[in-house]
Scaffold this active site. Structure first.
Site, PDB file in Angstrom:
ATOM      1  N   GLY A 171       2.351   2.548  11.282  1.00  0.00           N
ATOM      2  CA  GLY A 171       3.389   3.903  11.229  1.00  0.00           C
ATOM      3  C   GLY A 171       4.077   4.355  12.349  1.00  0.00           C
ATOM      4  N   SER A 181       2.672  -1.464  11.001  1.00  0.00           N
ATOM      5  CA  SER A 181       4.293  -1.146  10.832  1.00  0.00           C
ATOM      6  C   SER A 181       4.487  -2.655  10.267  1.00  0.00           C
ATOM      7  CB  SER A 181       4.469  -0.953  12.114  1.00  0.00           C
ATOM      8  OG  SER A 181       4.301  -0.175  12.559  1.00  0.00           O
ATOM      9  N   HIS A 188      -9.832   1.800   5.173  1.00  0.00           N
ATOM     10  CA  HIS A 188      -8.598   2.131   5.253  1.00  0.00           C
ATOM     11  C   HIS A 188      -9.029   2.832   6.408  1.00  0.00           C
ATOM     12  CE1 HIS A 188      -4.760   2.850   6.268  1.00  0.00           C
ATOM     13  NE2 HIS A 188      -3.696   2.562   5.649  1.00  0.00           N
ATOM     14  N   ASN A 203       1.141  -1.030   0.154  1.00  0.00           N
ATOM     15  CA  ASN A 203       0.026   0.003   0.160  1.00  0.00           C
ATOM     16  C   ASN A 203       0.474   1.135  -0.167  1.00  0.00           C
ATOM     17  OD1 ASN A 203      -1.829   2.062   0.345  1.00  0.00           O
ATOM     18  ND2 ASN A 203      -2.212   1.538   2.700  1.00  0.00           N
ATOM     19  N   TRP A 204       1.071   2.108  -1.390  1.00  0.00           N
ATOM     20  CA  TRP A 204       1.701   2.781  -1.157  1.00  0.00           C
ATOM     21  C   TRP A 204       1.458   4.188  -0.803  1.00  0.00           C
ATOM     22  CZ3 TRP A 204       4.329   2.094  -6.103  1.00  0.00           C
ATOM     23  CH2 TRP A 204       4.960   0.381  -6.534  1.00  0.00           C
ATOM     24  N   LYS A 205       0.260   4.091  -0.520  1.00  0.00           N
ATOM     25  CA  LYS A 205      -0.392   5.624   0.383  1.00  0.00           C
ATOM     26  C   LYS A 205      -0.380   6.910  -0.952  1.00  0.00           C
ATOM     27  CE  LYS A 205      -0.358   3.827   4.945  1.00  0.00           C
ATOM     28  NZ  LYS A 205      -0.287   3.900   6.275  1.00  0.00           N
ATOM     29  N   GLU A 246      -5.844  -4.051  11.120  1.00  0.00           N
ATOM     30  CA  GLU A 246      -4.736  -3.000  10.620  1.00  0.00           C
ATOM     31  C   GLU A 246      -4.943  -2.474  12.149  1.00  0.00           C
ATOM     32  OE1 GLU A 246      -3.024  -2.145   7.159  1.00  0.00           O
ATOM     33  OE2 GLU A 246      -4.541  -0.989   7.401  1.00  0.00           O
ATOM     34  N   GLY A 287       2.585  -0.845   4.462  1.00  0.00           N
ATOM     35  CA  GLY A 287       2.453   0.563   4.063  1.00  0.00           C
ATOM     36  C   GLY A 287       4.057   1.675   4.005  1.00  0.00           C
ATOM     37  N   GLY A 288       4.295   2.043   4.380  1.00  0.00           N
ATOM     38  CA  GLY A 288       6.160   2.150   4.336  1.00  0.00           C
ATOM     39  C   GLY A 288       6.955   1.434   3.950  1.00  0.00           C
TER      40      GLY A 288
HETATM   41  P1  PGA Z   1       2.530   0.667   7.795  1.00  0.00           P
HETATM   42  O1  PGA Z   1       1.344   0.570   6.713  1.00  0.00           O
HETATM   43  O2  PGA Z   1       3.132  -0.494   7.217  1.00  0.00           O
HETATM   44  O3  PGA Z   1       3.010   2.189   7.308  1.00  0.00           O
HETATM   45  O4  PGA Z   1       2.347   0.791   8.879  1.00  0.00           O
HETATM   46  C1  PGA Z   1       0.178   0.238   7.285  1.00  0.00           C
HETATM   47  C2  PGA Z   1      -1.334  -0.109   6.383  1.00  0.00           C
HETATM   48  O5  PGA Z   1      -1.568   1.727   6.488  1.00  0.00           O
HETATM   49  O6  PGA Z   1      -1.487   0.221   5.803  1.00  0.00           O
END
Ligand code: PGA
Length: 242
Positions: free
Chosen positions: A172, A205, A95, A7-9, A166, A226-227
């Site tokens: 994050g 995370s 999300h 997920n590149w947001k 999540e 995500g990140g």
């Molecule tokens: P994160 O985000 O891995 O940066 O914590 C996960 C997400 O929000 O899907």
């Protein structure tokens, strides 16, 4: 076969997203091999172009969101039929960032999931509690509320879907729930869902140090990343360690 969703947001621009895929597609395809399933969720504006790059590979395309309506006067929205036309296999709905910043309710999120299902896109429903709800022991109460409208919808189809647990406090933050908590949540989720048609994901995370342990939690069928998915080397480590 575990599913990894990157997920590149809104972390990458259009140019950065295309460059990432062009540079790493061959290696991603190799990584996926026959043991893993990988999906990339770039921003809307990248979907068509990246879809063309992914065409003829096993890497899947995922939308980060979609409109809760079929079509019409909804300025700024993107319909699920178009997402299917550009090649999306998956679509994220609910999300926590959308729930929080854009006030999305559970009913609207279920409408979005319905649009995806109608267009044969597998919805990935995100659910999870805040830090305060966690501390107050309200986790299952919150998850139950977040699942209700979606479960009504799912009960009427035999299509595939994913649920991503999540915890908001884990997104994050570098914090990940302990295995006792994860065991409890995933066994609860697996009891409520038909495992034939549902993949349960963990997100929050995820990194190269914790991916393996997270995937060993019973009933966890993949990770929503995500990140750490924005950097190819860390994505590669996560997938290959798992
Ligand atoms: P994160 O985000 O891995 O940066 O914590 C996960 C997400 O929000 O899907």
């Amino acid at each position: 076969m575990p599913l990894f969703v990157a997920n590149w947001k809104m972390y990458k621009t259009f140019n950065e997203s295309i460059a990432f895929v062009q540079e790493h597609l061959a290696e991603l395809e190799q990584l996926a091999g026959t043991k893993h399933s990988i999906a990339i969720a770039p921003s809307f504006v990248c979907l068509d172009r990246i879809g063309q790059e992914l065409n003829k590979t096993s890497i899947k395309l995922c939308a980060q969101d979609c409109a809760p309506f079929k079509s019409g006067a909804y300025t700024g929205e993107v319909d699920a039929a178009s997402l299917a036309q550009v090649g999306c296999t998956y679509g994220i709905v609910g999300h926590s960032e959308r729930r929080h910043h854009f006030n999305e309710t559970n009913d609207v999120i279920a409408q979005k999931a319905e649009q995806l299902l109608v267009n044969n896109i597998t919805p990935i429903l995100c659910i999870g509690e805040t830090a305060q709800e966690f501390e107050q022991g309200k986790v299952f109460h919150i998850l139950e509320k977040q699942l209700a409208s979606f479960e009504n919808l799912i009960g009427q189809t035999s299509q595939e879907y994913c649920i991503a647990y999540e915890p908001i406090w884990a997104i994050g933050s570098g914090k990940v729930p302990d295995s006792k908590h994860l065991n409890a949540v995933f066994s609860w989720l697996s009891d409520r869902n038909n495992i034939e048609s549902c993949i349960l994901l963990y997100g929050g995370s995820v990194d190269a140090d914790n991916a393996k342990i997270l995937l060993q939690v019973p009933h966890v069928g993949g990770l929503l990343i995500g990140g750490a998915s924005c950097d190819f080397q860390s994505l590669k480590k996560i997938v290959s360690l798992a």
